[in-house]
Motif scaffolding. Structure first.
Motif, PDB file in Angstrom:
ATOM      1  N   SER A 203       0.812  -1.337   0.012  1.00  0.00           N
ATOM      2  CA  SER A 203      -0.112  -0.031  -0.017  1.00  0.00           C
ATOM      3  C   SER A 203       0.952   1.461   0.158  1.00  0.00           C
ATOM      4  O   SER A 203       2.011   1.380   0.741  1.00  0.00           O
ATOM      5  CB  SER A 203      -1.042   0.170   1.421  1.00  0.00           C
ATOM      6  N   PRO A 204       0.417   2.295  -0.565  1.00  0.00           N
ATOM      7  CA  PRO A 204       1.175   3.586  -0.574  1.00  0.00           C
ATOM      8  C   PRO A 204       1.224   4.372   0.596  1.00  0.00           C
ATOM      9  O   PRO A 204       0.059   4.161   1.401  1.00  0.00           O
ATOM     10  CB  PRO A 204       0.534   4.295  -1.755  1.00  0.00           C
ATOM     11  N   ASP A 205       1.924   5.113   0.789  1.00  0.00           N
ATOM     12  CA  ASP A 205       2.092   5.959   2.090  1.00  0.00           C
ATOM     13  C   ASP A 205       2.594   7.156   1.544  1.00  0.00           C
ATOM     14  O   ASP A 205       3.232   7.242   0.728  1.00  0.00           O
ATOM     15  CB  ASP A 205       2.497   5.093   3.239  1.00  0.00           C
ATOM     16  N   HIS A 206       3.035   7.963   2.824  1.00  0.00           N
ATOM     17  CA  HIS A 206       3.912   9.314   2.358  1.00  0.00           C
ATOM     18  C   HIS A 206       5.188   9.166   2.028  1.00  0.00           C
ATOM     19  O   HIS A 206       6.015  10.008   1.651  1.00  0.00           O
ATOM     20  CB  HIS A 206       3.799  10.120   3.976  1.00  0.00           C
ATOM     21  N   GLU A 207       5.697   7.836   2.359  1.00  0.00           N
ATOM     22  CA  GLU A 207       7.263   7.697   1.941  1.00  0.00           C
ATOM     23  C   GLU A 207       7.537   6.721   0.730  1.00  0.00           C
ATOM     24  O   GLU A 207       8.413   6.820   0.161  1.00  0.00           O
ATOM     25  CB  GLU A 207       7.861   6.871   3.264  1.00  0.00           C
ATOM     26  N   GLY A 208       6.164   6.423   0.141  1.00  0.00           N
ATOM     27  CA  GLY A 208       6.426   5.814  -1.066  1.00  0.00           C
ATOM     28  C   GLY A 208       5.188   4.594  -1.135  1.00  0.00           C
ATOM     29  O   GLY A 208       4.151   4.880  -0.953  1.00  0.00           O
ATOM     30  N   SER A 209       5.672   3.362  -1.215  1.00  0.00           N
ATOM     31  CA  SER A 209       4.850   2.118  -1.096  1.00  0.00           C
ATOM     32  C   SER A 209       5.612   1.071  -0.371  1.00  0.00           C
ATOM     33  O   SER A 209       6.704   0.864  -0.722  1.00  0.00           O
ATOM     34  CB  SER A 209       4.474   1.703  -2.408  1.00  0.00           C
TER      35      SER A 209
ATOM     36  N   GLU B  79      29.810   2.493   3.017  1.00  0.00           N
ATOM     37  CA  GLU B  79      29.204   3.577   3.655  1.00  0.00           C
ATOM     38  C   GLU B  79      27.828   4.397   2.970  1.00  0.00           C
ATOM     39  O   GLU B  79      27.036   4.838   3.546  1.00  0.00           O
ATOM     40  CB  GLU B  79      29.971   4.698   4.075  1.00  0.00           C
ATOM     41  N   SER B  80      27.946   3.982   1.802  1.00  0.00           N
ATOM     42  CA  SER B  80      26.906   4.409   0.899  1.00  0.00           C
ATOM     43  C   SER B  80      25.424   3.725   1.005  1.00  0.00           C
ATOM     44  O   SER B  80      24.421   4.189   0.751  1.00  0.00           O
ATOM     45  CB  SER B  80      27.006   4.216  -0.794  1.00  0.00           C
ATOM     46  N   TYR B  81      25.489   2.538   1.769  1.00  0.00           N
ATOM     47  CA  TYR B  81      24.335   2.117   2.114  1.00  0.00           C
ATOM     48  C   TYR B  81      23.396   3.117   2.902  1.00  0.00           C
ATOM     49  O   TYR B  81      22.249   2.997   3.005  1.00  0.00           O
ATOM     50  CB  TYR B  81      24.588   0.763   3.067  1.00  0.00           C
ATOM     51  N   ARG B  82      24.052   4.052   3.758  1.00  0.00           N
ATOM     52  CA  ARG B  82      23.351   5.035   4.495  1.00  0.00           C
ATOM     53  C   ARG B  82      22.659   5.788   3.749  1.00  0.00           C
ATOM     54  O   ARG B  82      21.751   6.777   4.055  1.00  0.00           O
ATOM     55  CB  ARG B  82      24.307   5.602   5.585  1.00  0.00           C
ATOM     56  N   SER B  83      23.070   5.965   2.470  1.00  0.00           N
ATOM     57  CA  SER B  83      22.196   6.978   1.509  1.00  0.00           C
ATOM     58  C   SER B  83      20.990   6.327   1.106  1.00  0.00           C
ATOM     59  O   SER B  83      20.213   7.234   0.615  1.00  0.00           O
ATOM     60  CB  SER B  83      23.065   7.306   0.341  1.00  0.00           C
ATOM     61  N   TYR B  84      20.775   5.146   1.263  1.00  0.00           N
ATOM     62  CA  TYR B  84      19.299   4.603   1.054  1.00  0.00           C
ATOM     63  C   TYR B  84      18.375   4.403   2.097  1.00  0.00           C
ATOM     64  O   TYR B  84      18.742   4.215   3.568  1.00  0.00           O
ATOM     65  CB  TYR B  84      19.695   2.939   0.675  1.00  0.00           C
ATOM     66  N   ARG B  85      17.066   4.705   1.719  1.00  0.00           N
ATOM     67  CA  ARG B  85      16.074   4.537   2.825  1.00  0.00           C
ATOM     68  C   ARG B  85      15.132   3.414   2.047  1.00  0.00           C
ATOM     69  O   ARG B  85      13.956   3.826   1.808  1.00  0.00           O
ATOM     70  CB  ARG B  85      15.236   5.923   3.043  1.00  0.00           C
ATOM     71  N   PRO B  86      15.544   2.290   2.156  1.00  0.00           N
ATOM     72  CA  PRO B  86      14.880   1.178   1.259  1.00  0.00           C
ATOM     73  C   PRO B  86      13.444   0.654   1.973  1.00  0.00           C
ATOM     74  O   PRO B  86      13.812   0.344   3.404  1.00  0.00           O
ATOM     75  CB  PRO B  86      15.774   0.068   0.824  1.00  0.00           C
ATOM     76  N   ARG B  87      12.592   0.383   1.326  1.00  0.00           N
ATOM     77  CA  ARG B  87      11.368  -0.363   1.963  1.00  0.00           C
ATOM     78  C   ARG B  87      11.679  -1.756   2.292  1.00  0.00           C
ATOM     79  O   ARG B  87      11.315  -2.334   3.175  1.00  0.00           O
ATOM     80  CB  ARG B  87      10.087   0.124   1.022  1.00  0.00           C
ATOM     81  N   PHE B  88      12.193  -2.505   1.289  1.00  0.00           N
ATOM     82  CA  PHE B  88      12.574  -3.808   1.430  1.00  0.00           C
ATOM     83  C   PHE B  88      13.901  -3.873   0.328  1.00  0.00           C
ATOM     84  O   PHE B  88      13.830  -3.576  -0.822  1.00  0.00           O
ATOM     85  CB  PHE B  88      11.628  -4.710   0.936  1.00  0.00           C
TER      86      PHE B  88
END
Length: 840
Positions: A301-307, A500-509
């Motif tokens: 489901s979609p939300d304010h961060e994406g889906s 350290e570039s992993y920290r640039s991601y905000r992944p849902r999954f």
């Protein structure tokens, strides 16, 4: 119904192709073949070829994949009066012609299907001859590519033009050893009246017992004489029975059973895994399998961060701690229940709750899915398409439809299977890998992902979610690899940028991410024999399939670990860096919960000895990565994470109970002096997370090179935060005392006490003996702390061997001489230092 396996008295012959002159006569006459098996294993057993895994034998043996091979057997058949006698082949690899007593029964072109033919009229009372001729799958793929059109694919060979395991043609972790053979069961099945062709139990689970039950879909096949008769069917499970009568000519029925008293099947970590024997009968035939009652949903489901991308089992969200699964051996018939069980132990003991069966491999054996059911290991199952564009012409469409229907029908009974996925990286490839211009309007597989597969899953497994691909954003209007939507693959870290570039991601999954490292020393040098050994030696690079892989290993050390100055240090440094990189990513992803709902590491296992992303090498050695994953995949994880406002304590409780504990936060010098301290009382609700800022006196260092943060919880968990990378830390090279003792029965104990900070202490015990195993690794000791390692190895070894400097390794070993210190004092050169040890 009687099944008689045809497993004995097979021979295999080279019928055409580039057979070496020295083997012409032998292979024309034929050698003993094992069925199930493949030609490579037969040639190995006959000692006609060297081990394909050693040195560069892979290229020396490429001729095998260009030959035509004939498998032959003679058998006796006695007519028992059955109406039908079927020749059943569960797996033919791949371009096969089946000949019985001189008559062609069928030709096949799909490794991923099973086959059944009525051969009663071709059988002779007494002696019979069966031959299966396999043309070169590689030649066939190249010929079909010319007919169907050249479409983009990874690596050299056009695996996308044939229905054969993609990675069998070579991958960035696997060899190009193109197989042929009868790789699964073959035999004769005699029956009369009717037989059960398929059973699909569609369970109803969920929290409420009302409505819990199973709809048992039964397909039968009738012999000619039974077409005009009624047929009684029964289904029984958990003491409940249902009956139905099929009228003349009918071949399908659904028997519905309400089973409100059945206990729910849960993923590991969420509950138990009760299963119930389901028995179906049709006339004189029967079918039985254990099933589990559960419901599964996929929340996108979609939300304010994406889906979102969140799996829910029995209504409860499951935070996924998983790994990708590839075939466990290049030669599939060598995998057994025992070998699979060992890999499942690796997964469960590392805290995993999901395995993704990747789309470049195979639909696994019943043993695989049964182990998953038994242990509560969720299975994400790809359809078998990967990293390529696929023709939608009828010859491939029909094969995809047939293999998908068979696979879904076969696997629906397994409660562990919770997701069907259209394929691997093909949607992403179409958008980002310059496919569109090269395709020039040709079909590329979208019809499979968006039409064929979802329709088959909806029809045959309506209770199981479907995803069109991985990665996938679940919308035509978002990029398929957008981390804010659905699933994402993170590969720039391995290929281009620092971890350290992993920290640039905000992944849902995250359904794929990973970092390479070499296998155990004994595994690697059992197959690599360069003199002298070198990371860029010719046979070393045969066992590094990723493009510029060893250069990426070197670049990936970044500022974290100094460049090596010996082969021993290269091996240890790159193993350590792999473990740190993946752990870094998982810690970050878990700190984002509930935004993030899980990650699937690439990869759990290897199919041969190779430098790869695996956590467990092909000989079963758990790499340092595995030990790191066990820590960061624990039910409860505490880490210290940077945020824009400063350092925070991030806790994730993925246990069934609330986490109530105390936390002691300290800033220490590397020699153990306490510079600041604070204590907290914490409560994290079950399946939830908590983030707390660290006070400035803890979070801000005076001397980054000589300080760290330690967070110790009353429940035993610990988190460390270093203010400088290893090359800048003022650490001693070997600040410890160690002793070793043989306790008997193959048990050894190695005890290490730190005199100063000792970072990522690990025993590389396979360097003493390739069968040695150790219980833990990557242990960081503060001054005065002690750890005891439990080692399992053959009896009679000298325990002092486990204290050798190539066995006892730590991050301290890799600090450059300019910053290495002894006792926290002045810098000292490496060559002047010696390990202190004693033996008990």
């Amino acid at each position: 119904m009687t099944f008689v396996p045809l497993a004995a008295d097979w021979t295999v012959h080279a019928l055409a192709g580039p057979v070496p002159e020295s083997l012409h006569r032998t292979l024309a006459d034929g050698i003993t073949a094992r069925v199930p098996g493949v030609v490579h294993t037969d040639l190995l057993a006959a000692e006609l070829i060297p081990d394909p895994y050693v040195d560069d034998n892979e290229s020396l043996l490429a001729w095998i994949g260009r030959c035509t091979w004939g498998y032959r057997t003679a058998f006796t058949w006695v007519d028992d009066g059955s109406e039908r006698v079927d020749l059943v082949a569960d797996g033919l690899d791949t371009v096969a012609t089946v000949v019985l007593n001189g008559t062609t029964v069928a030709t096949t072109r799909n490794q991923h299907r099973s086959w059944r033919w009525d051969v009663r009229q071709l059988l002779r009372e007494g002696g019979n001859e069966l031959e299966v001729v396999f043309e070169s799958a590689l030649d066939h793929a190249e010929e079909r590519e010319r007919v169907l059109g050249v479409r983009p694919h990874s690596y050299v060979h056009p695996f996308n033009a044939i229905r054969k395991t993609a990675c069998n043609f070579g991958w960035d972790w696997g060899p190009a050893l193109v197989t042929a053979g009868i790789w699964r069961r073959i035999g004769l099945e005699s029956w009369s009246g009717a037989r059960i062709a398929a059973v699909r139990p569609i369970v109803r689970g969920g929290r409420a017992s009302v409505g819990r039950g199973v709809a048992v879909h039964v397909d039968v096949e009738r012999a000619a004489a039974a077409q005009r008769a009624e047929l009684e069917l029964t289904a029984e499970v958990a003491g409940v029975q249902a009956c139905a009568v099929l009228p003349a000519g009918a071949t399908t029925a659904v028997l519905d059973l309400a089973v409100p008293h059945a206990e729910l099947w849960w993923p590991r970590g969420h509950g138990e895994q009760p299963r119930y024997e389901l028995v179906v009968t049709a006339g004189g035939d029967s079918w039985a399998r254990r099933i589990g009652f559960r419901s599964v949903e996929l929340d996108t489901s979609p939300d304010h961060e994406g889906s979102a991308f969140s799996l829910r089992v029995n209504g409860e969200a499951v935070y996924v701690r998983g790994a990708n699964w590839i075939p466990d051996d290049t030669f599939f018939s060598r995998s057994t229940r025992d070998s699979l069980a060992a890999r499942f132990d690796d997964a469960t003991e590392a805290g995993m709750n999901l395995l993704r069966v990747w789309g470049g491999g195979i639909y696994e054996s019943e043993e695989f899915y049964d182990l998953a059911d038994e242990q509560g290991m969720l299975v994400w199952q790809d359809f078998l398409l990967a990293c390529a564009a696929y023709s939608e012409d009828a010859e491939l469409w029909d094969e995809f439809a047939a293999e998908a229907r068979e696979a879904v029908a076969r696997l629906t009974a397994h409660p562990s299977l919770v997701l069907w996925n259209g394929g691997n990286e093909n949607l992403w490839g179409y958008v980002d890998w310059e496919w569109r211009a090269r395709l020039a309007g040709m079909t590329w597989g979208e019809g499979y992902y968006q039409e064929l597969f979802p329709a088959i899953v909806a029809e045959l497994a309506p209770g199981t979610p479907y995803s069109a691909g991985s990665p996938y954003g679940f919308s035509h209007y978002v990029h398929p690899n957008d981390p804010a939507h659905g699933t994402t693959h993170i590969w720039d870290v391995w290929n281009k940028v620092d971890y350290e570039s992993y920290r640039s991601y905000r992944p849902r999954f995250v359904s794929e991410f990973g970092f390479q490292g070499p296998p155990a020393w004994s595994t690697l040098f059992s197959v690599v024999h360069d003199e002298p050994a070198d990371p860029f030696g010719p046979t070393m690079l045969v066992h590094q399939k990723a493009r510029e892989g060893n250069a990426k290993l070197e670049r990936g050390l970044g500022a974290h670990i100094a460049r090596w100055d010996s082969m021993d240090d290269w091996h240890w440094a790159t193993q350590l860096n792999q473990a740190r990189a993946v752990a870094f990513g998982i810690e970050h992803f878990r700190s984002l919960h509930p935004l993030n709902h899980g990650s699937i590491v690439w990869q759990l296992n290897d199919c041969w000895p190779v430098i790869s992303w695996a956590a467990v090498d092909s000989l079963g050695h758990r790499k340092p990565l595995w030990h790191a994953m066990r820590r960061v995949f624990a039910d409860r994880l505490v880490t210290v994470q940077p945020r824009p406002s400063g350092l925070v304590l991030a806790l994730h409780d993925d246990a069934a109970e609330a986490w109530q504990t105390t936390a002691v936060l300290r800033r220490l010098t590397l020699s153990g002096e306490e510079l600041a301290r604070t204590e907290l009382t914490l409560r994290v609700p079950a399946r939830e997370s908590l983030t707390l800022p660290l006070p400035p006196e803890i979070a801000l260092p005076g001397d980054p090179r000589h300080e760290l943060v330690v967070a110790e919880l009353g429940t035993g968990e610990r988190a460390l935060r270093w203010f400088a990378e290893d090359p800048e830390l003022l650490v001693a090279r070997r600040p410890y005392r160690a002793s070793a003792v043989e306790a008997g029965g193959g048990d050894y104990r190695v005890t290490v006490t730190a005199t100063e900070v000792l970072k990522d202490l690990t025993l590389l015990v396979d360097r003493v003996h390739p069968d040695a195993r150790v219980d833990t690794a990557l242990v960081t000791l503060l001054p005065g702390e002690t750890v005891e390692f439990a080692v399992q190895a053959p009896e009679g070894l000298d325990p002092l061997a486990f204290l050798h400097e190539t066995v006892v390794r730590s991050a301290n070993d890799l600090v450059p001489p300019r910053t290495a210190v002894v006792g926290g004092g002045a810098p000292a050169a490496r060559e002047g230092e010696r390990m202190r040890f004693s033996a008990s």
